[in-house]
Scaffold this motif. Sequence first.
Motif, PDB file in Angstrom:
ATOM      1  N   ASN A  40     -22.294  35.079   8.589  1.00 24.66           N
ATOM      2  CA  ASN A  40     -23.153  35.166   9.773  1.00 24.66           C
ATOM      3  C   ASN A  40     -23.457  36.597  10.209  1.00 24.66           C
ATOM      4  O   ASN A  40     -24.304  36.817  11.074  1.00 24.66           O
ATOM      5  N   GLN A  41     -22.787  37.590   9.609  1.00 23.35           N
ATOM      6  CA  GLN A  41     -23.122  38.984   9.919  1.00 23.35           C
ATOM      7  C   GLN A  41     -24.462  39.398   9.310  1.00 23.35           C
ATOM      8  O   GLN A  41     -25.016  40.434   9.682  1.00 23.35           O
ATOM      9  N   SER A  42     -24.952  38.624   8.367  1.00 29.40           N
ATOM     10  CA  SER A  42     -26.314  38.779   7.829  1.00 29.40           C
ATOM     11  C   SER A  42     -26.565  40.124   7.154  1.00 29.40           C
ATOM     12  O   SER A  42     -27.682  40.634   7.158  1.00 29.40           O
ATOM     13  N   ASN A  43     -25.547  40.692   6.545  1.00 33.84           N
ATOM     14  CA  ASN A  43     -25.709  42.022   5.961  1.00 33.84           C
ATOM     15  C   ASN A  43     -26.602  42.050   4.730  1.00 33.84           C
ATOM     16  O   ASN A  43     -27.139  43.102   4.379  1.00 33.84           O
ATOM     17  N   VAL A  44     -26.774  40.925   4.068  1.00 37.13           N
ATOM     18  CA  VAL A  44     -27.695  40.889   2.931  1.00 37.13           C
ATOM     19  C   VAL A  44     -29.118  41.181   3.408  1.00 37.13           C
ATOM     20  O   VAL A  44     -29.835  42.000   2.821  1.00 37.13           O
ATOM     21  N   ASN A  86     -28.175  33.858   9.745  1.00 34.05           N
ATOM     22  CA  ASN A  86     -28.317  34.510  11.047  1.00 34.05           C
ATOM     23  C   ASN A  86     -27.192  33.998  11.956  1.00 34.05           C
ATOM     24  O   ASN A  86     -26.254  33.350  11.484  1.00 34.05           O
ATOM     25  N   ASP A  87     -27.293  34.289  13.233  1.00 35.27           N
ATOM     26  CA  ASP A  87     -26.223  33.919  14.159  1.00 35.27           C
ATOM     27  C   ASP A  87     -25.986  32.416  14.246  1.00 35.27           C
ATOM     28  O   ASP A  87     -24.910  31.978  14.670  1.00 35.27           O
ATOM     29  N   ASP A  88     -26.977  31.617  13.860  1.00 34.76           N
ATOM     30  CA  ASP A  88     -26.790  30.165  13.905  1.00 34.76           C
ATOM     31  C   ASP A  88     -25.594  29.734  13.060  1.00 34.76           C
ATOM     32  O   ASP A  88     -24.931  28.739  13.367  1.00 34.76           O
ATOM     33  N   LEU A  89     -25.307  30.495  12.029  1.00 36.29           N
ATOM     34  CA  LEU A  89     -24.246  30.115  11.092  1.00 36.29           C
ATOM     35  C   LEU A  89     -22.859  30.170  11.734  1.00 36.29           C
ATOM     36  O   LEU A  89     -21.911  29.579  11.214  1.00 36.29           O
ATOM     37  N   ILE A  90     -22.753  30.845  12.870  1.00 39.26           N
ATOM     38  CA  ILE A  90     -21.476  30.887  13.592  1.00 39.26           C
ATOM     39  C   ILE A  90     -21.004  29.477  13.936  1.00 39.26           C
ATOM     40  O   ILE A  90     -19.809  29.172  13.930  1.00 39.26           O
ATOM     41  N   GLY A  91     -21.944  28.594  14.204  1.00 38.52           N
ATOM     42  CA  GLY A  91     -21.599  27.232  14.621  1.00 38.52           C
ATOM     43  C   GLY A  91     -21.388  26.251  13.493  1.00 38.52           C
ATOM     44  O   GLY A  91     -21.138  25.059  13.747  1.00 38.52           O
ATOM     45  N   PHE A  92     -21.441  26.718  12.246  1.00 38.96           N
ATOM     46  CA  PHE A  92     -21.348  25.797  11.108  1.00 38.96           C
ATOM     47  C   PHE A  92     -20.034  25.018  11.102  1.00 38.96           C
ATOM     48  O   PHE A  92     -20.017  23.785  11.033  1.00 38.96           O
ATOM     49  N   ASP A  93     -18.920  25.730  11.176  1.00 38.51           N
ATOM     50  CA  ASP A  93     -17.614  25.074  11.110  1.00 38.51           C
ATOM     51  C   ASP A  93     -17.441  24.061  12.234  1.00 38.51           C
ATOM     52  O   ASP A  93     -16.968  22.938  12.014  1.00 38.51           O
ATOM     53  N   PHE A  94     -17.839  24.436  13.452  1.00 33.83           N
ATOM     54  CA  PHE A  94     -17.666  23.547  14.607  1.00 33.83           C
ATOM     55  C   PHE A  94     -18.548  22.308  14.483  1.00 33.83           C
ATOM     56  O   PHE A  94     -18.123  21.198  14.816  1.00 33.83           O
ATOM     57  N   GLU A  95     -19.761  22.495  13.995  1.00 33.99           N
ATOM     58  CA  GLU A  95     -20.683  21.377  13.834  1.00 33.99           C
ATOM     59  C   GLU A  95     -20.134  20.355  12.842  1.00 33.99           C
ATOM     60  O   GLU A  95     -20.160  19.143  13.087  1.00 33.99           O
ATOM     61  N   VAL A  96     -19.612  20.845  11.731  1.00 34.32           N
ATOM     62  CA  VAL A  96     -19.121  19.951  10.685  1.00 34.32           C
ATOM     63  C   VAL A  96     -17.804  19.291  11.077  1.00 34.32           C
ATOM     64  O   VAL A  96     -17.636  18.073  10.958  1.00 34.32           O
ATOM     65  N   ILE A  97     -16.873  20.094  11.564  1.00 34.18           N
ATOM     66  CA  ILE A  97     -15.563  19.566  11.947  1.00 34.18           C
ATOM     67  C   ILE A  97     -15.686  18.566  13.100  1.00 34.18           C
ATOM     68  O   ILE A  97     -14.948  17.579  13.165  1.00 34.18           O
ATOM     69  N   GLY A  98     -16.644  18.810  13.988  1.00 36.27           N
ATOM     70  CA  GLY A  98     -16.814  17.936  15.148  1.00 36.27           C
ATOM     71  C   GLY A  98     -17.581  16.665  14.864  1.00 36.27           C
ATOM     72  O   GLY A  98     -17.783  15.848  15.766  1.00 36.27           O
ATOM     73  N   ASN A  99     -18.036  16.478  13.628  1.00 36.35           N
ATOM     74  CA  ASN A  99     -18.823  15.289  13.304  1.00 36.35           C
ATOM     75  C   ASN A  99     -18.394  14.739  11.943  1.00 36.35           C
ATOM     76  O   ASN A  99     -19.144  14.761  10.971  1.00 36.35           O
ATOM     77  N   ASN A 100     -17.158  14.250  11.900  1.00 40.97           N
ATOM     78  CA  ASN A 100     -16.628  13.790  10.617  1.00 40.97           C
ATOM     79  C   ASN A 100     -17.257  12.490  10.126  1.00 40.97           C
ATOM     80  O   ASN A 100     -17.105  12.118   8.965  1.00 40.97           O
ATOM     81  N   LYS A 101     -17.973  11.791  11.011  1.00 40.38           N
ATOM     82  CA  LYS A 101     -18.668  10.588  10.565  1.00 40.38           C
ATOM     83  C   LYS A 101     -19.876  10.949   9.701  1.00 40.38           C
ATOM     84  O   LYS A 101     -20.171  10.280   8.708  1.00 40.38           O
ATOM     85  N   LYS A 102     -20.567  12.016  10.085  1.00 42.46           N
ATOM     86  CA  LYS A 102     -21.734  12.454   9.333  1.00 42.46           C
ATOM     87  C   LYS A 102     -21.319  13.218   8.077  1.00 42.46           C
ATOM     88  O   LYS A 102     -21.904  13.048   7.003  1.00 42.46           O
ATOM     89  N   TYR A 103     -20.296  14.070   8.234  1.00 43.77           N
ATOM     90  CA  TYR A 103     -19.887  14.930   7.119  1.00 43.77           C
ATOM     91  C   TYR A 103     -18.566  14.417   6.532  1.00 43.77           C
ATOM     92  O   TYR A 103     -17.498  14.930   6.821  1.00 43.77           O
ATOM     93  N   LYS A 104     -18.685  13.385   5.729  1.00 45.47           N
ATOM     94  CA  LYS A 104     -17.489  12.752   5.173  1.00 45.47           C
ATOM     95  C   LYS A 104     -16.826  13.626   4.109  1.00 45.47           C
ATOM     96  O   LYS A 104     -15.633  13.515   3.855  1.00 45.47           O
ATOM     97  N   THR A 105     -17.612  14.472   3.452  1.00 42.12           N
ATOM     98  CA  THR A 105     -17.075  15.407   2.449  1.00 42.12           C
ATOM     99  C   THR A 105     -17.503  16.824   2.859  1.00 42.12           C
ATOM    100  O   THR A 105     -18.456  17.373   2.304  1.00 42.12           O
TER     101      THR A 105
END
Length: 262
Positions: A40-44, A86-105
């Motif tokens: 998410n630091q977007s250095n690329v 970009n900064d949106d990627l900061i929320g990736f882990d929380f989004e996935v971990i908080g929705n285990n029904k959608k993200y089964k793997t």
Amino acid sequence: MKVIAVNNNKGGSLKTTTATNLAGVLASEGNKVLIIDSDNQSNVSLTFGKNPDEFTESLYDVLIEELTPSSAVVNVHENLDILPSNDDLIGFDFEVIGNNKKYKTPFTIMKDTCSELKKDYDYILIDTPPSLSLMVGNVFAFADSVLIPFSPESYSMRSLVKVLGTIDDFKAQFNPSLHVLGVVGTMVNFQTILHQQVMQETRRYCAESEIHLFDAYIPRSIRFASSVAYENVPATLGKKSNDVANSYYELWKEIQKNEQTK
């Protein structure tokens, strides 16, 4: 070796510098190359003079919003594209971990969404965050191989051991074909006793672990930063060739030679 992750969980090991400069080597040789920025630091993006805040579509949209990956790809140089973060990627882990029904793997999201990109490129390099996170797990599940930049400072060996252990875990559980390309010394100054000692220790450890430590290494230099600051490209795509940029050409030659002998 089509999808290469550049990873070390220790910051300041030149992950982005290595990913972008190797991409420059490959692109300059006529290969079609993509860099996926999973940090998410977007250095690329910054390396190529792009403002990540101006991207309306990014890796986050591909992983979470199910955007077609090619829609977020941006061309930054001849033969070279990026899939930016970009900064949106900061929320990736929380989004996935908080929705285990959608993200089964949860560790296969990148593999499921980005695999279609393989058909469009000769090589895909993935820049990773300095952590052993859910994102890095996704990268390991998607990649064919891992290149580990290693800066020979105090406590670096501890990080290297952890990275190799994590790769073994993911290989066993999610990606049996994943393998380590090797370890490359970065920001190395052999004039210092510390660097000499740490590199000797690293060589012994890699030999015992049957991990390749490349003879090619990346010296400590301001040339990498200068190329980005003044030309908005990695050193290997800069107008003036120099020994520092050539170190990445030597590294790529050694990677190819080592892979061919396996």
